[in-house]
Design an enzyme around this catalytic site. Structure first.
Site, short mmCIF file in Angstrom:
data_model
loop_
_atom_site.label_atom_id
_atom_site.label_comp_id
_atom_site.label_asym_id
_atom_site.label_seq_id
_atom_site.Cartn_x
_atom_site.Cartn_y
_atom_site.Cartn_z
N LYS A 189 0.84 -1.20 0.00
CA LYS A 189 0.00 0.00 0.00
C LYS A 189 0.87 1.26 0.00
CE LYS A 189 -3.75 -2.53 2.19
NZ LYS A 189 -4.45 -2.92 3.43
N ASP A 215 -10.69 3.16 4.27
CA ASP A 215 -11.11 1.75 4.26
C ASP A 215 -12.64 1.63 4.22
OD1 ASP A 215 -9.17 -0.20 4.08
OD2 ASP A 215 -8.62 -0.10 6.20
N GLN A 251 -4.15 -1.10 9.68
CA GLN A 251 -4.19 -2.47 9.17
C GLN A 251 -4.77 -3.42 10.23
OE1 GLN A 251 -3.29 -3.37 5.99
NE2 GLN A 251 -3.96 -5.45 6.44
#
Ligand code: NAP
Length: 295
Positions: free
Chosen positions: A54, A121, A98
Site C-alpha cells: 500500500k 477503508d 491495518q
C-alpha cells in the site's frame, strides 16, 4: 465452455494510472499532493506485506505516504492518540489502520475514532450507514473493486440474481449493499445458510468471500454465471512455500462459468487500486473540490 479470466491486474493498473494523472492535477490546483497514513501494529508477516504494498502504491501514484509501524505491545490508548493526531493533521487525507490488531486493542473503538472523511477503508459506521442509505460515502476497497470488475464485465447489473457468500463488515455486507445499489436481486449466504449449493446455483453473479479453500465447486455454478472470488487461502506444498487459492475451485468452475476472477491476479490488485482511488477522492472532498471524474 471455458470461462473468460477476468484480469484484475490490468484493471487495477488502469485505475492506478488514472489516479496518478488526477494526483498531478490535484497538486497543481492545491499546491500539495494527497497523503495516506498507514498504521501497522505488530509483526504479522502477511499484514507487513500488505502495508508495504500500500505504501509503495501510494508513492507510485505521486501521493505522500506516512508509514507508522508500532510494536505489538502498543496500548489501545497510544493507538487512539495516534489516530486522533492523524485526524488533526492537514497533510493526511486518508488513514488506514491495518487489521487484525493485537488482542489488547479493540478494533471497533479504533475504527470509530478515525475521522469518517479520512476513513479510506470505509469501515466507520458513518460510512457503512451512508452506503446502506444510498448516500455518497467512502466505500470499502475490496467490494468496490469487485463491483468495478462486474460493471466492466457485464455493464448493467439491473435485475440479475447475485449471491454473496460471506457477511463480514469488510467484504460481504458492503458487497451486498453495492449490488443492491445496482438493482441486482441480492442474497447474502453465510455459515448457517441451508443447502448453499442450491442457493448458489440460482445466481447470475457469485461473490465468494468466505476464507475456505476451493469450497465453491463447479457444479454449484449456474452455466454462464460470472464468478468473483475474493478468498485468499494458502495451501501447503512440498517445497514449503505454499500455494495461493481462492474460495472457488477454479478449474471446475471455469468449465461452467462465463467469466471468473483468478487467485492471485483477480480481486487482490483491485483492493489496492481502490485504496488509491479512495485516498484521492477523500483529498478532493477535504479540499472542497468535486470528486475526480471517471473513477
Ligand atoms: P470473515 O470475516 O472470516 O467472514 C467469512 C464469512 O464466511 C462469514 O460471514 C462466515 O459466516 C462465512 N462462512 C464461513 N464458513 C462458511 C461456510 N461453510 N458456508 C458459508 N459461509 C461460510 O472473512 P472476510 O474478512 O470477509 O474475508 C473472506 C475471504 O476474503 C478471506 O479469504 C480473506 O482472506 C479474503 N479477503 C481478500 C481480500 C482481497 O483483497 N482479495 C480482502 C479482504 C478479504 P458467519 O458469518 O455465519 O460466520
Amino acid at each position: 465452455m471455458t470461462a473468460k479470466r477476468i484480469d484484475g491486474k490490468a484493471a487495477a493498473a488502469a485505475i492506478r494510472e488514472s489516479v496518478a494523472a488526477h494526483v498531478a492535477e490535484f497538486q497543481r490546483r492545491t499546491g500539495r499532493a494527497p497523503g495516506l497514513a498507514t498504521v501497522l501494529v505488530g509483526e504479522d508477516p502477511a499484514s507487513a506485506v500488505y502495508v508495504r504494498s500500500k505504501n509503495r502504491a501510494t508513492a507510485e501514484s505521486g501521493m505522500v505516504s506516512f508509514a507508522h509501524n508500532l510494536p505489538d505491545t502498543t496500548t489501545e490508548a497510544d493507538l487512539l492518540q495516534l489516530v486522533t493526531d492523524l485526524n488533526a493533521d492537514s497533510q493526511v487525507d486518508g488513514i488506514l489502520v491495518q487489521l487484525p490488531l493485537p488482542r489488547q486493542i479493540n478494533a471497533t473503538r479504533v475504527i470509530e475514532t478515525i475521522e469518517p472523511a479520512k476513513d479510506v477503508d470505509g469501515f466507520h459506521p458513518i460510512n457503512a450507514g451512508r452506503l446502506a442509505t444510498g448516500l455518497p460515502s467512502l466505500v470499502p476497497c475490496t467490494p468496490f473493486g469487485c463491483l468495478y470488475l462486474l460493471r466492466q464485465e457485464l455493464g448493467s447489473l439491473s435485475g440479475l440474481d447475485a449471491v454473496v457468500i460471506g457477511r463480514s463488515n469488510i467484504v460481504g455486507k458492503p458487497m451486498a449493499q453495492l449490488l443492491l445499489g445496482e438493482s441486482a436481486t441480492v442474497t447474502i449466504a453465510h455459515s448457517r445458510t441451508r443447502d448453499l449449493p442450491a442457493v448458489v446455483r440460482r445466481a447470475d453473479i457469485v461473490i465468494a468471500a468466505v476464507g475456505r479453500a476451493e469450497m465453491v465447486c463447479g457444479d454449484w455454478i449456474k452455466p454462464g454465471a460470472t464468478v468473483i472470488d475474493v478468498g485468499i487461502n494458502r495451501l501447503p506444498t512440498d517445497d514449503g512455500k505454499g500455494r495461493l487459492v481462492g474460495d472457488v475451485a477454479f478449474d471446475e468452475a471455469s468449465q461452467v462459468a462465463a467469466a471468473i476472477t483468478p487467485v492471485p491476479g483477480g480481486v487482490g490488485p483491485m483492493t489496492i487500486a481502490m485504496l488509491m482511488r479512495n485516498t484521492l477522492v477523500a483529498a478532493h472532498r477535504r479540499a472542497g473540490l468535486e470528486d475526480p471524474e471517471g473513477l
